[in-house]
Motif scaffolding. Structure first.
Motif, PDB file in Angstrom:
ATOM      1  N   GLY A  29     -26.978   3.927 -23.935  1.00 23.67           N
ATOM      2  CA  GLY A  29     -26.658   4.352 -23.012  1.00 23.67           C
ATOM      3  C   GLY A  29     -25.537   5.941 -22.380  1.00 23.67           C
ATOM      4  N   PRO A  30     -25.365   5.858 -20.868  1.00 22.35           N
ATOM      5  CA  PRO A  30     -26.033   5.313 -20.046  1.00 22.35           C
ATOM      6  C   PRO A  30     -27.428   5.254 -19.499  1.00 22.35           C
ATOM      7  CG  PRO A  30     -25.061   7.655 -18.731  1.00 22.35           C
ATOM      8  CD  PRO A  30     -25.364   7.368 -20.518  1.00 22.35           C
ATOM      9  N   PHE A  31     -26.980   3.619 -18.449  1.00 18.24           N
ATOM     10  CA  PHE A  31     -28.444   3.849 -17.984  1.00 18.24           C
ATOM     11  C   PHE A  31     -28.013   3.521 -15.770  1.00 18.24           C
ATOM     12  CE2 PHE A  31     -28.830   1.864 -21.949  1.00 18.24           C
ATOM     13  CZ  PHE A  31     -29.953   2.154 -22.876  1.00 18.24           C
ATOM     14  N   GLU A  32     -28.522   4.229 -15.747  1.00 19.30           N
ATOM     15  CA  GLU A  32     -28.300   4.436 -14.505  1.00 19.30           C
ATOM     16  C   GLU A  32     -29.377   3.889 -13.736  1.00 19.30           C
ATOM     17  OE1 GLU A  32     -27.701   8.683 -13.322  1.00 19.30           O
ATOM     18  OE2 GLU A  32     -25.579   8.677 -14.291  1.00 19.30           O
ATOM     19  N   ALA A  39     -26.187   7.163  -7.894  1.00 20.76           N
ATOM     20  CA  ALA A  39     -26.165   6.495  -8.996  1.00 20.76           C
ATOM     21  C   ALA A  39     -25.159   5.062  -8.049  1.00 20.76           C
ATOM     22  CB  ALA A  39     -25.500   6.713 -10.260  1.00 20.76           C
ATOM     23  N   THR A  40     -25.900   4.534  -7.817  1.00 24.42           N
ATOM     24  CA  THR A  40     -25.679   2.464  -7.382  1.00 24.42           C
ATOM     25  C   THR A  40     -24.655   1.329  -8.309  1.00 24.42           C
ATOM     26  OG1 THR A  40     -27.214   2.484  -5.475  1.00 24.42           O
ATOM     27  CG2 THR A  40     -26.173   0.186  -5.980  1.00 24.42           C
ATOM     28  N   GLN A  41     -25.400   2.269  -9.636  1.00 27.49           N
ATOM     29  CA  GLN A  41     -24.647   1.017 -11.109  1.00 27.49           C
ATOM     30  C   GLN A  41     -24.991   2.298 -11.878  1.00 27.49           C
ATOM     31  OE1 GLN A  41     -24.878  -2.877 -11.025  1.00 27.49           O
ATOM     32  NE2 GLN A  41     -25.193  -2.869 -12.928  1.00 27.49           N
ATOM     33  N   VAL A  42     -23.981   2.535 -13.017  1.00 26.27           N
ATOM     34  CA  VAL A  42     -24.007   3.039 -13.853  1.00 26.27           C
ATOM     35  C   VAL A  42     -23.773   1.652 -15.457  1.00 26.27           C
ATOM     36  CG1 VAL A  42     -23.346   4.614 -15.735  1.00 26.27           C
ATOM     37  CG2 VAL A  42     -23.289   5.362 -13.711  1.00 26.27           C
ATOM     38  N   THR A  43     -24.612   1.393 -16.227  1.00 27.74           N
ATOM     39  CA  THR A  43     -24.352   0.555 -17.268  1.00 27.74           C
ATOM     40  C   THR A  43     -24.155   0.974 -18.693  1.00 27.74           C
ATOM     41  OG1 THR A  43     -25.893  -0.977 -16.223  1.00 27.74           O
ATOM     42  CG2 THR A  43     -25.274  -1.378 -18.247  1.00 27.74           C
ATOM     43  N   ARG A  44     -23.175   1.113 -18.721  1.00 22.97           N
ATOM     44  CA  ARG A  44     -22.655   1.431 -20.427  1.00 22.97           C
ATOM     45  C   ARG A  44     -22.598   0.288 -21.686  1.00 22.97           C
ATOM     46  NH1 ARG A  44     -20.165   4.930 -16.975  1.00 22.97           N
ATOM     47  NH2 ARG A  44     -20.728   7.375 -16.906  1.00 22.97           N
TER      48      ARG A  44
END
Length: 215
Positions: A29-32, A39-44
């Protein structure tokens, strides 16, 4: 991840296991989740792949770090060293108690699903129970067959034949030429200790003659 965090009120870590380097790089990622500039949520994800998980080169490490050994075998399952890694992992697991070895062997078989070396690993498994019902693993097949058929006569002979077939299968899958005299010697051997030694050597031998080195 947000759902699990909200439900259990605990930290959540997403672990991704990749056998392919480029896929592992992408998966980090990151996947946003984004609307406009917000960006409400960022996934790493935490990614385990060929570039950051070392190949197992010491079977004593398996006893100390079984999870690392299992992940290493999975992420390197497409490399040319995969059969040797699996052989080392199998030998290292001999130091475990039966329940622990059974768990990790089964766990690894599931992780190697749809890989070129899954059958190689199935040849290495020795136990007869399963921690993963319904997955069609070797432990489960052996366990169910044993319940249905009971203990057959000629058990030792059957083990020897199965071990001999495993040796020939590993050599064939590794592209090793097997002269007829060698094939006959393996197929007619009934000593399980000798067959086990030959099987261990078959995982790394450069040619069929290396199976009998020192004999």
């Amino acid at each position: 991840m947000a759902y699990l965090h909200a439900k259990f009120r605990l930290p959540v870590l997403l672990v991704v296991v990749c056998r392919n380097g480029p896929t592992a790089s992408w998966a980090a990622g990151p996947f946003e989740s984004r609307v406009g500039t917000w960006a409400t949520q960022v996934t790493r994800p935490f990614v385990l792949g060929p570039d950051n998980v070392p190949e197992i080169t010491d079977e004593s490490l398996v006893a100390r770090e079984p999870a690392l050994a299992a992940f290493s075998a999975i992420v390197h399952s497409e490399s040319q060293n995969a059969p040797a890694i699996l052989g080392m992992v199998a030998r290292g697991m001999r130091s475990f108690d039966k329940a622990t070895a059974k768990y990790w062997c089964e766990w690894l078989e599931v992780g190697l699903e749809n890989t070129p070396v899954q059958e190689t690993w199935r040849e290495l498994e020795k136990m007869v129970a399963t921690y993963f019902p319904g997955r069609g693993t070797l432990f489960e097949e052996t366990y169910l067959e044993g319940k249905a058929e009971g203990i057959a006569e000629g058990k030792a002979e059957g083990k020897a034949e199965g071990k001999a077939e495993s040796i020939l299968s590993v050599l064939a899958k590794r592209g090793i030429d097997i002269p007829q005299a060698t094939r006959d010697r393996i197929a007619t051997c009934t000593d399980l200790d000798t067959l086990t030694l030959w099987f261990d050597r078959s995982l790394t031998a450069a040619d069929a003659a290396e199976l009998f080195a020192g004999e």
